[in-house]
Design an enzyme around this catalytic site. Structure first.
Site, PDB file in Angstrom:
ATOM      1  N   HIS A 137      -3.725   7.091   1.954  1.00  0.00           N
ATOM      2  CA  HIS A 137      -4.049   5.738   1.521  1.00  0.00           C
ATOM      3  C   HIS A 137      -5.447   5.411   2.008  1.00  0.00           C
ATOM      4  CE1 HIS A 137      -4.116   1.517   0.887  1.00  0.00           C
ATOM      5  NE2 HIS A 137      -3.909   1.199   2.147  1.00  0.00           N
TER       6      HIS A 137
ATOM      7  N   CYS B 139       0.809  -1.222   0.000  1.00  0.00           N
ATOM      8  CA  CYS B 139       0.000   0.000   0.000  1.00  0.00           C
ATOM      9  C   CYS B 139       0.840   1.269   0.000  1.00  0.00           C
ATOM     10  CB  CYS B 139      -0.943   0.002   1.193  1.00  0.00           C
ATOM     11  SG  CYS B 139      -2.024  -1.450   1.258  1.00  0.00           S
TER      12      CYS B 139
ATOM     13  N   ASN C 251     -10.058  -0.458  -0.493  1.00  0.00           N
ATOM     14  CA  ASN C 251      -8.594  -0.362  -0.409  1.00  0.00           C
ATOM     15  C   ASN C 251      -7.988  -0.942  -1.685  1.00  0.00           C
ATOM     16  OD1 ASN C 251      -5.859  -0.702   0.134  1.00  0.00           O
ATOM     17  ND2 ASN C 251      -6.160  -1.487   2.206  1.00  0.00           N
TER      18      ASN C 251
END
Length: 323
Positions: free
Chosen positions: A250, A114, A280
């Protein structure tokens, strides 16, 4: 005057298929209420047949190049951040290169999950300012749905697929008010591998493996680490939270975004949130959210923007820039 890496254009791409929580609940033991209450996620996009990490990256890159007003042949550096490459090798960045019709340029992948886009931006920024390249395409692209365990209801509901890209170019700009990347900070702590990882790989099991996560532990680390690295990058840039026009974080979980903003005293209205519609998307989440906020008019030329992310490993980082 100082040499900085300036964002000339942004772009993003999503798979064709949108899956909301109600549809997901037909095959996974979950509900819309359960997912929204714990994560803020209402839908995600899932890659279908013919949609790959590189195909999404190519589509996002073309939109970024169009926004920058540049032909693909102006690119002399491609860095693709991904945890889900098309193949073990070669790098998916080279597939993107070929797909864009670029015969020769530096092209490689970065794997920091990520945080991958922040790592890729930092590498590109250093290469541009160091003279190794002039114009870079920095991409985050993932097909995370293909490494999910769809029977693990606490994890599979969190992720989606997508891509985001930016065009960066080295330019001389005013040190005080000019556009471009002002400061970057990166961190990693491999002691926490077991909290968020994939249980496979070519060197260990010979299989791809599936995502495994201990959510509460990751949450606690994320809030502390993200607040810390954002403060570090602001200190490096000689700025305070009050100077920031927009934070593009994020998009892991709405609760993490809220907790991090509170810890830094940031106005939640200045935090770009897309996790509700995209879930996500790992390395794609920051550039995807950035492109959304640029195209809907929130982020404008001259705005001070902070990007931040944390991912498996753990890895985490932040970037302060004037858009």
């Amino acid at each position: 005057m100082t040499l900085r890496s300036v964002i000339l254009g942004t772009g993003s791409a999503l798979p064709r298929r949108r899956v909301d929580n109600a549809e997901l609940a037909k095959t996974v033991d979950t509900s819309d209420e359960w997912i929204v209450a714990r994560t803020g996620i209402r839908s995600r996009y899932i890659a279908g047949e013919g949609e790959t990490t590189s195909s999404l990256a190519i589509a996002a890159s073309k939109r970024a190049l169009e926004a920058a007003g540049l032909p693909a042949t102006d690119i002399d550096l491609i860095i693709l951040a991904t945890a889900t490459p098309d193949q073990t090798f070669p790098a998916s960045a080279t597939t993107v290169q070929a797909g864009l019709g670029i015969n020769d340029c530096v092209a490689f992948d970065v794997a920091a999950v990520c945080s991958g886009f922040l790592y890729a931006v930092t590498v590109a920024d250093n290469m541009l300012r160091g003279g190794a390249a002039k114009t870079a395409l920095v991409i985050g692209s993932e097909t995370f749905s293909r490494i999910l365990d769809w029977e693990d209801r606490t994890t599979c509901v969190l992720f989606g697929d997508g891509a985001g890209a930016i065009v960066l170019q080295a330019q001389e700009t005013d040190a005080a008010t000019g556009r471009g990347i002002i400061a970057n900070r990166l961190h990693a702590d491999g002691r926490h591998n077991g909290l968020l990882s994939v249980d496979g790989g070519p060197s260990t099991t010979g299989t791809v493996g599936k995502v495994r996560m201990k959510g509460q532990d990751v949450f606690r680390h994320a809030v502390v680490n993200l607040a810390q690295v954002m403060q570090e990058v602001l200190d490096d840039a000689g700025l305070s939270a009050a100077d920031v026009d927009w934070v593009v974080p994020h998009q892991a979980n709405a609760r993490i975004l809220d907790a991090t903003a509170r810890k830094l005293g940031l106005d939640p209205a200045r935090v770009v949130v897309t996790v509700d519609r995209h879930a996500n998307t790992s390395a794609a989440s920051v550039p995807l959210a950035l492109d959304v906020a640029v195209r809907d008019g929130r982020i404008k030329t001259g705005d001070l923007v902070v990007l931040e992310a944390m991912g498996g490993g753990f890895t985490w980082g932040a970037c302060a820039l004037r858009f």
